[in-house]
Design a protein around this motif. Structure first.
Motif, mmCIF file in Angstrom:
data_model
loop_
_atom_site.group_PDB
_atom_site.id
_atom_site.type_symbol
_atom_site.label_atom_id
_atom_site.label_comp_id
_atom_site.label_asym_id
_atom_site.label_seq_id
_atom_site.Cartn_x
_atom_site.Cartn_y
_atom_site.Cartn_z
ATOM 1 N N HIS A 160 0.806 -1.215 0.000
ATOM 2 C CA HIS A 160 0.000 0.000 0.000
ATOM 3 C C HIS A 160 0.845 1.275 0.000
ATOM 4 O O HIS A 160 1.680 1.460 0.890
ATOM 5 N N PRO A 161 0.632 2.178 -0.935
ATOM 6 C CA PRO A 161 1.210 3.524 -0.801
ATOM 7 C C PRO A 161 0.458 4.279 0.286
ATOM 8 O O PRO A 161 -0.650 3.897 0.685
ATOM 9 N N ASP A 162 1.066 5.354 0.791
ATOM 10 C CA ASP A 162 0.416 6.149 1.839
ATOM 11 C C ASP A 162 -0.575 7.155 1.271
ATOM 12 O O ASP A 162 -1.636 7.398 1.848
ATOM 13 N N VAL A 163 -0.195 7.775 0.159
ATOM 14 C CA VAL A 163 -1.029 8.793 -0.480
ATOM 15 C C VAL A 163 -0.997 8.560 -1.982
ATOM 16 O O VAL A 163 0.061 8.219 -2.534
ATOM 17 N N VAL A 164 -2.134 8.716 -2.633
ATOM 18 C CA VAL A 164 -2.211 8.615 -4.090
ATOM 19 C C VAL A 164 -2.852 9.893 -4.624
ATOM 20 O O VAL A 164 -3.525 10.623 -3.895
ATOM 21 N N ALA A 165 -2.642 10.167 -5.909
ATOM 22 C CA ALA A 165 -3.160 11.413 -6.470
ATOM 23 C C ALA A 165 -3.512 11.246 -7.940
ATOM 24 O O ALA A 165 -2.971 10.371 -8.633
ATOM 25 N N LEU A 166 -4.405 12.093 -8.381
ATOM 26 C CA LEU A 166 -4.803 12.201 -9.780
ATOM 27 C C LEU A 166 -4.384 13.575 -10.291
ATOM 28 O O LEU A 166 -4.624 14.584 -9.625
ATOM 29 N N GLU A 167 -3.766 13.611 -11.452
ATOM 30 C CA GLU A 167 -3.410 14.866 -12.104
ATOM 31 C C GLU A 167 -4.215 14.998 -13.397
ATOM 32 O O GLU A 167 -3.961 14.282 -14.365
ATOM 33 N N PRO A 168 -5.225 15.878 -13.429
ATOM 34 C CA PRO A 168 -5.985 16.056 -14.674
ATOM 35 C C PRO A 168 -5.158 16.820 -15.696
ATOM 36 O O PRO A 168 -4.600 17.880 -15.397
ATOM 37 N N LEU A 169 -5.067 16.282 -16.889
ATOM 38 C CA LEU A 169 -4.275 16.909 -17.942
ATOM 39 C C LEU A 169 -5.111 17.776 -18.867
ATOM 40 O O LEU A 169 -4.556 18.571 -19.637
ATOM 41 N N ASP A 170 -6.424 17.609 -18.826
ATOM 42 C CA ASP A 170 -7.292 18.232 -19.834
ATOM 43 C C ASP A 170 -7.994 19.487 -19.342
ATOM 44 O O ASP A 170 -8.910 19.971 -19.993
ATOM 45 N N GLN A 171 -7.580 20.004 -18.181
ATOM 46 C CA GLN A 171 -8.183 21.243 -17.711
ATOM 47 C C GLN A 171 -7.872 22.375 -18.692
ATOM 48 O O GLN A 171 -6.725 22.611 -19.040
ATOM 49 N N GLY A 172 -8.907 23.057 -19.161
ATOM 50 C CA GLY A 172 -8.692 24.137 -20.119
ATOM 51 C C GLY A 172 -8.753 23.702 -21.568
ATOM 52 O O GLY A 172 -8.700 24.536 -22.470
#
Length: 309
Positions: A160-172
Motif C-alpha cells: 500500500h502507498p500512503d497517499v495517491v493522487a490524480l493529475e488532470p491533464l485536460d483542464q482548459g
C-alpha cells in the motif's frame, strides 16, 4: 490590483541583496500590499495570520514562479541547499561563483531531523495540502488498516502507498478535444503514488526506497517522501532513482510551501493496471480512488468531496 506575479517581481527588485523563502515573501507581501492582502483576509478561510501566510506562500510557488521568471529574467530561484530561495539576479547571464561554493559547502551539512512530535500519520495531511495547492494534484489517503489481508500474514507487505493522487491533464482543453480523448485509448490523467517517511539515513535509505518501489511503481509517477535526509545518502538516492525511476520529495514541515522535489521521478508511460488491481482487491480506500479516476476519465467530472481529505 497587483497580481501575485507582479508582487514577486516588485518585492525582489526592491530587495536586490536579500534572499527570501516563500514564507518570507508572503510576510513581505503583507507589509508592501496591505490593501490587496486585507481584501484576501475577508475570506474566513484565512482569518488568522498563520493561515494567511500559508496560503500566500502556496500562491508564490509553482506556476506563479514560472510566470514571474518568464516575465522578468532577473527573478531567480535556488533549490539547494533547501529550502528554495527567491532572489533578484542583477545579471541573469552570470551565476555568481561564490554562490555555487556556498551551495556546495552547505550541502555537506545534515538536514535537520523532523520534530519528534510528528508521526508519519501527521505528515499525510501536510503532504496532501502541498500536493494539492502547489502541484495541482487531487489526493487521497490510503489506509492499510482497511485491507482484507486475504493473502495471510505478510501477504500485503509493502503493497500500500500512503497517499495517491490524480493529475488532470485536460483542464482548459476544448470540450471537443476532451471528448475525443475520452472516446479513444488515450488517458486525460496521470496517476501519482507516494510513500511517506520521517527521515532518511544511511541505515534506512535502501529499505525505505525499495518500499516505495514496491508500492508505487504501478503509477505514472512514484515518490519517496521524507522530511529530511542525512548528507551522506543523496548519492545513494540518485543512483537508486536512476535505476528504478522513483523520485524523492522533501516535505518541509516548518514551511510547507518550501517543500520541493529533490529528485524528479521518471514518468511511466502506462499505469501498471495489474499491480493496481492487486491493491484494489485488497483495500477499500484504493478501490474508491480507482473508482474516482474512472469517473473522471469517462465524464471529466471531479467530485470535489472525494479528494484532498
Amino acid at each position: 490590483m497587483t497580481t501575485r506575479v507582479e508582487m514577486i517581481i516588485e518585492t525582489l527588485k526592491a530587495n536586490p541583496d536579500k534572499k527570501f523563502t516563500a514564507r518570507d515573501l508572503a510576510k513581505e507581501f503583507v507589509l508592501r500590499y496591505p490593501e490587496e492582502i486585507a481584501e484576501k483576509q475577508t475570506n474566513p478561510r484565512y482569518d488568522t495570520y498563520e493561515k494567511l501566510i500559508a496560503q500566500l506562500a502556496a500562491e508564490i510557488g509553482g506556476e506563479r514562479t514560472v510566470a514571474a521568471q518568464k516575465a522578468c529574467a532577473n527573478v531567480a530561484t535556488r533549490d539547494k541547499p533547501r529550502p528554495r530561495v527567491y532572489y533578484w539576479q542583477a545579471n541573469p547571464e552570470v551565476v555568481a561563483t561564490e554562490e555555487v561554493h556556498e551551495e556546495l559547502e552547505v550541502a555537506e551539512v545534515d538536514s535537520p531531523l523532523v520534530a519528534q512530535s510528528y508521526s508519519e500519520h501527521d505528515l499525510y495531511p501536510m503532504l496532501i495540502e502541498f500536493l494539492n495547492k502547489d502541484m495541482g494534484l487531487y489526493c487521497q489517503r490510503i489506509d492499510e488498516r482497511k485491507s482484507k489481508n486475504s493473502h495471510g500474514n505478510g501477504g500485503n507487505h509493502w503493497l500500500h502507498p500512503d497517499v495517491v493522487a490524480l493529475e488532470p491533464l485536460d483542464q482548459g482543453w476544448d470540450e471537443i478535444v476532451r471528448s475525443c480523448v475520452r472516446s479513444g485509448n488515450h488517458s486525460s490523467v496521470r496517476l501519482w503514488s507516494f510513500e511517506v517517511k520521517k527521515h532518511l539515513t544511511k541505515g534506512n535509505v535502501r529499505k525505505y526506497f525499495f518500499q516505495a518501489v514496491s508500492n508505487s511503481s504501478w503509477a505514472n509517477f512514484g515518490y519517496l517522501v521524507a522530511t529530511g535526509l542525512n548528507s551522506d545518502v543523496e548519492g545513494e538516492l540518485q543512483m537508486l532513482s536512476s535505476l528504478h525511476g522513483i523520485g524523492v520529495l522533501i516535505l518541509d514541515t516548518e514551511s510547507l510551501f518550501d517543500s520541493q522535489i529533490l529528485i524528479p521521478a521518471q514518468e511511466r508511460n502506462n499505469v501498471d493496471w495489474q499491480s493496481a488491481n492487486r491493491i484494489v482487491t485488497e483495500n477499500s480506500d484504493f478501490h474508491h480512488y480507482i473508482e474516482q479516476v474512472g469517473i473522471y476519465n469517462q465524464t471529466g467530472r471531479l467530485i470535489k468531496s472525494a479528494w484532498n481529505k
